[in-house]
Every structure is written in C-alpha cells, then in structure tokens.
Design an enzyme around this catalytic site. Structure first.
Site, PDB file in Angstrom:
ATOM      1  N   GLU A  63      11.841  38.327   3.335  1.00 56.55           N
ATOM      2  CA  GLU A  63      13.020  37.558   3.682  1.00 56.55           C
ATOM      3  C   GLU A  63      13.972  38.547   4.366  1.00 56.55           C
ATOM      4  OE1 GLU A  63      14.950  35.650   0.355  1.00 56.55           O
ATOM      5  OE2 GLU A  63      16.565  34.943   1.665  1.00 56.55           O
ATOM      6  N   ARG A 294       3.785  43.889  -9.293  1.00 51.93           N
ATOM      7  CA  ARG A 294       4.696  44.564  -8.372  1.00 51.93           C
ATOM      8  C   ARG A 294       4.807  46.037  -8.736  1.00 51.93           C
ATOM      9  NH1 ARG A 294       8.738  41.491  -7.561  1.00 51.93           N
ATOM     10  NH2 ARG A 294      10.321  42.989  -7.000  1.00 51.93           N
ATOM     11  N   LYS A 304      16.327  44.301  -4.672  1.00 48.89           N
ATOM     12  CA  LYS A 304      17.277  44.227  -3.557  1.00 48.89           C
ATOM     13  C   LYS A 304      18.701  44.090  -4.062  1.00 48.89           C
ATOM     14  CE  LYS A 304      14.563  42.006  -0.113  1.00 48.89           C
ATOM     15  NZ  LYS A 304      14.221  40.663   0.344  1.00 48.89           N
TER      16      LYS A 304
END
Ligand code: ATP
Ligand code: MG
Length: 587
Positions: A63, A294, A304
């Site tokens: 994104e 992850r 983020k």
C-alpha cells in the site's frame, strides 16, 4: 547491478512449504494459464500479452502509504524469487484502495527500493485503482445475485450486531431488503448523495459463522476523499479485503502470498472469487492465498505505524535515517542488496511466527562487505605521534593492499611523515596486562611502515596525554625484503598529519537497546537506545577523498563505513558506520 543478478531465484532456496505447494500445482498443471477470455475486466487488460507465458504469477502488493521496511524485503525476495525460480512473473502492484493516506511520493520510493534490491517487474506494474470500475461492476453483480446488500445501520449498531467469538451475530434489518433497493442505494452512494458512515455495502454470507470475517463483511464504504490517481472520480472505495482478491484474480495471480494475519480472511477471499467466477465475471483457475510468518527482527520495530511515529516525533532524522529499518535507511547505512539476499536465504519462510536476531542481518552484511569492501585507514579518536628521529620535511610512500584476500584489487600509496595521527586507545601511560601497543619503552609496527619505539609522552594543562614521542628503526620498513626482522607484538594504524583529511563520522548502533521493544505493554519509545548515534571528526588517509557516494569501505580495525556524500557538509565528507567488524552485542 549486473543483469544476470536480477531476479535470481537464490533467495527462496532451500525448499520450503510454499515451494512445495507450487511444485505440486505445477505437477498437476492446475495453474496452466488459459488465454484471457477477454470479456469482463478492464479493457486495458488485453495489452498484457505476456500474461499467458508465465508458469506461475506472484505479486508484491504494497500500500503506498509509507516507505518499505526490512519485512517488505522478505516478502519481495519471496515473491520475486519464486517467480524467477519457476519461470513465472512477479507483479509490482500498488494496493491503492485507501485514498486518505496514499501518495505518489511513496509510489516512487517503493519502486526505487524494489529496484535497489535487484528486482524488476518488466511491464507488470499495476495499480488497484485501475480496477475500480471492475470492482464496482462486481459489487452491482453481487447485489443482483443476492450476495450483497446496502446496510444503513450506523457504525455502533453494526458493531453490536456483529456478535463475538462465542456468540452469533444478529442480521441487520436491511439484510433482506429488495435487490433493487440496494442497487439504487449503491448508485446513490456512488453519486455522492449520502454522508460518510451513513451506509455501507456488505456481502451477504452468514451472520452466525464462527469466522467473524464471514459475518457479512463490508465491501464498499463512502469516503469523500481525493485519491492520488483517480482524483475525485469516486466517493466510494472498496474495502481492502474485497479489493485484494479481485486484484489477484484480474491479474491472474496463481499464488497470492501474504502474512499470517490474513489466514482468517482466506475463507472470504475464496468465497468472493468463487461467487464472481460463477457469475462469469472471473475466469478459472482462481488464485490461491498462502500465508507465511512475517519477519520480526530483534532490536527494531517493523510496523509502519511505529516507524511513522519515530519519524514524526523526530526520534530519528527522517525516513532515511540509517538507524531505521527502512530500505532507504539501509541504503544510507551501507547495507547492500546482496546482504539482503543472503539474509532472505538464511531466514527462509515458515508458517510459525518467530523472531530473527538482528545479528543475523548484520552478519549477512558483514559477509558480503568483507568480500567487496576496499580497506582504508581512518583514525577515529586521534592523538598525535611524532617520530623524533625522522627528518622534519621528509615524506615517503608506503603501500597498503586494498584487500588482504584479493590481490587483484591492488595496493594504494599511503604517505608517511614525521607527525602521525594514531588512535588514542593505542597508547597507555601505564599499560595493563596483555597490552602490546604503545607505552614508553615498547616497540610496535606502524602498519605498512616502520617499527617504532615509544620514548616519552606529553600532557596538556589538564593532565591529558596529547603527544607521544617515538623513534623509528630505519631498517624495518614493511615490504622491503632486506629489512631487519624485528619481532613486535603490536601493530597499529596511522595517518600522516600533513596529508590526512578531516571527515565527519557517524557511529550508528541499534536503535533500541532491548531485543523486544515495547514488550509487556511498555511504550516502545522507552526502549530507544540513547547511544544509537555518535558523531565525531576523524582523520582519514588521502585515498578516501576519492570515495564515491554509497561506496562502502572497511576502515581497518573499526568496521565498515559508507560514504554518505549526499548528506555531507561542503568540504567535509561524511561516513556512516554500517556495522562493526564483530558483533559487540553478543553476551
Ligand atoms: P505494516 O504491517 O508494517 O504496517 P503492511 O503489511 O501494512 O506493513 P503493506 O504495504 O500492506 O504493509 O505490505 C506489502 C506486503 O509486504 C504485504 O504482502 C505484506 O504481507 C508484506 N509484509 C509487510 N510486513 C512484512 C513483514 N514484517 N514480514 C514479511 N512480509 C511483510
Ligand atoms: Mg498490510
């Protein structure tokens, strides 16, 4: 980077569970790509002729709402690496369905970071926003087929009626409204006739499902915000969970690899694509979602949200601060794309969450830099040494190898003169046991030069040693086959005061001083390492004046340092410490 290194599959070897799935699929030919039928979907689709040749298709779908971090590097290596390994293609796709937080700046930075890692998407660059028309048509189709409805409950009511893990949800009063009602409302939503939050489009699945994600998830909401690519064309935007499967299917992704937190979304992913395929909007075979763990890295944060906080609250100096785990930061730190490749190979992929030691990443960088980094001499904490018996104005050439294991890299000249800078810690007034460097009466070798004997020292008015006197043994020069063989235990580095240059050096260290920042509910900011950045003025050998921006050197005995010339003051080159020679954090 040379061409042959692009998109090499190395990073996904050795075998892992995802490769196993792909190999099984390839053996069954379950993903043989049929030519695109061409009816539904955006018209520009047909331009992508290469779509039919790849054996598998993966995608990297960031994104564009921030800079890429080390976790993304894992995903990039995995997706591009698998595609390369199986003669497939990996799409670079921007998942830009959320207008508020996304910007062109991030789109550009993300592409440059992926390229820097050594990957190339060829013509496969896509934007989710290019599919907004298709997504909207698909939404109308779902309403007509009885699989979606416009819900006018407010957010609170929706939340209350969603139920809990142990309790079924309650159907909305709007759930069974006539198809045409929903259709009309959706069109009004699209025209901007309703307020944000006043209604949403929901899939109609099962309010009693044990998987809360199947309790009629929202698929379109009103957002009167300008989008960085579609500007004001839309005031309704698809939810991520609705958009993502459609993006994958339109691009004919075969293996849609994501992190474990999306595991519970997989039933909806499959439900949605199957409904649209049944309705003839999508072609088979459909993509399959596969989850992996992850990357969690000790001594840092990879979310983020936290990275944004560190930048916005000025705990670091911007997105490219060399202490941040962003790829732009890594670059300024002197980390290399090859080091990331090694790292990706070494950590592999798995289905269970775990933490990777930061030192694993550092070791990968060391390993690569040890091979390629030219050696140079820098004195980080200088103190002056004078060779009393060396002629006042004499200067002579000494030669130092650029790489001890690689003679092909040649030698360079380092000038020697009467006054030298040496490392303050290489002298001791009262030597401790086992100290073999300079103290009065002891002999050491000036690396690549002569053996010197320490004769005395001076102190300033505050009692600090500020000058060391030595005498050299003229017949001991390194490299001279006829030199007198003098045995010394210490070997120190030096630069000529006359020819040395001042440079700024940043000694970067880990950003956090604990392995798991914020563990146990603590504010992660409390765990910041106060000594993560030290700045000093060093004296370096003249050859370093020719350093190119982003070139990494090994400063002998000190570690690897990168020339950060873009951030240097005029006339004052800046070097950032990439990593020390050895792990100083090991207990
Ligand atoms: P964050 O969780 O840090 O906010 P994100 O998941 O929101 O990151 P995206 O832009 O959505 O960031 O991520 C793009 C891709 O990178 C996704 O496929 C995601 O699964 C993957 N990715 C993100 N973080 C990690 C990580 N720590 N390890 C591996 N892959 C990751
Ligand atoms: Mg995400």
């Amino acid at each position: 980077m040379n061409e042959s290194k692009k998109n090499t599959p190395a990073a996904v070897s050795p075998s892992n569970f995802i490769r196993h799935i792909i190999e099984t699929d390839l053996a069954k030919d379950s993903f043989a790509l049929r030519p695109w039928a061409g009816t539904p979907g955006p018209a520009h689709w047909h331009r992508h002729a290469s779509l039919d040749t790849a054996k598998i298709r993966t995608r990297f779908p960031p994104e564009p709402n921030g800079y890429l971090h080390f976790g993304h590097a894992k995903s990039i290596h995995l997706n591009f690496g698998l595609a390369a390994l199986y003669q497939g293609a990996c799409h670079m796709r921007f998942d830009d369905t959320n207008p508020e937080k996304e910007e062109q700046e991030y789109v550009d930075a993300i592409q440059s970071a992926v390229r820097w890692l050594g990957f190339d998407w060829d013509k496969n660059l896509y934007f989710a926003s290019d599919y907004f028309d298709f997504m909207y048509e698909a939404a109308e189709y779902l309403i007509q087929a009885g699989f979606a409805y416009v819900d006018e409950q407010n957010a609170d009511e929706m939340r209350q009626n969603r139920g809990t893990l142990t309790e079924a949800g309650k159907p909305s009063v709007w759930r069974d409204r006539p198809v045409n009602d929903s259709l009309l409302r959706l069109r009004e939503m699209r025209q901007g006739l309703h307020e944000e939050g006043s209604m949403v489009l929901r899939a109609k699945i099962d309010m009693a499902s044990p998987n809360i994600n199947l309790r009629d998830p929202a698929i379109y909401r009103i957002r009167k915000a300008e989008h960085h690519r579609t500007q004001n064309r839309w005031c309704i935007y698809p939810m991520y969970t609705y958009a993502h499967p459609i993006e994958d299917a339109l691009e004919r992704i075969t293996h849609s690899i994501c992190t474990l937190e999306f595991e519970d979304q997989r039933p909806f992913y499959d439900w949605l694509l199957n409904r649209l395929a049944e309705g003839g909007l999508l072609d088979l075979p459909l993509p399959q979602q596969i989850e992996f763990a992850r990357l969690n890295l000790t001594f840092t944060v990879l979310s983020k949200r936290k990275l944004i906080q560190l930048v916005n609250e000025h705990h670091v100096d911007g997105w490219d601060d060399p202490r941040l785990p962003t790829l732009v930061g890594a670059r300024r730190r002197g980390f290399s794309a090859e080091g990331f490749r090694l790292f990706a190979e070494r950590i592999g992929v798995s289905k269970s969450d775990s933490w990777i030691e930061f030192s694993v990443l550092e070791d990968c960088m060391r390993e690569h830099l040890n091979e390629v980094a030219p050696r140079r001499i820098a004195v980080l904490d200088p103190i002056k040494l004078v060779i009393d018996n060396y002629p006042l104005d004499q200067e002579e050439e000494c030669f130092a190898p650029n790489h001890p294991q690689n003679p092909l890299l040649g030698v360079r000249m380092v000038p020697l003169s009467r006054e030298l800078w040496i490392e303050r810690e290489d002298f001791m007034e009262t030597p401790t046991k086992g100290f073999f460097r300079l103290f009065v009466g002891n002999q050491v070798r000036l690396r690549y030069g002569y053996v010197v004997k320490c004769v005395s020292f001076e102190k300033d008015s505050e009692g600090h040693v500020n000058l060391i006197h030595c005498e050299y043994l003229p017949n001991t020069k390194s490299g001279n086959p006829n030199a007198e063989p003098v045995k010394v235990k210490g070997n120190i580095h030096w630069v000529s005061c006359k020819k040395a240059r001042d440079v700024t050096v940043h000694l970067y260290d880990r950003l956090f001083s604990v392995a798991h920042p914020g563990e146990g509910g603590r504010d992660f900011l409390e765990d910041l390492n106060p000594a993560s950045k030290k700045t000093l003025i060093a004296q370096v050998e003249p050859a370093l004046i020719e350093a190119q921006c982003e070139q990494v050197f090994q400063f002998e005995r000190h570690g690897y340092f990168v020339a950060d010339l873009r951030h240097s003051q005029p006339g004052m080159p800046q070097f950032n410490r990439t990593v020390t020679l050895r792990d100083s954090w090991k207990k």
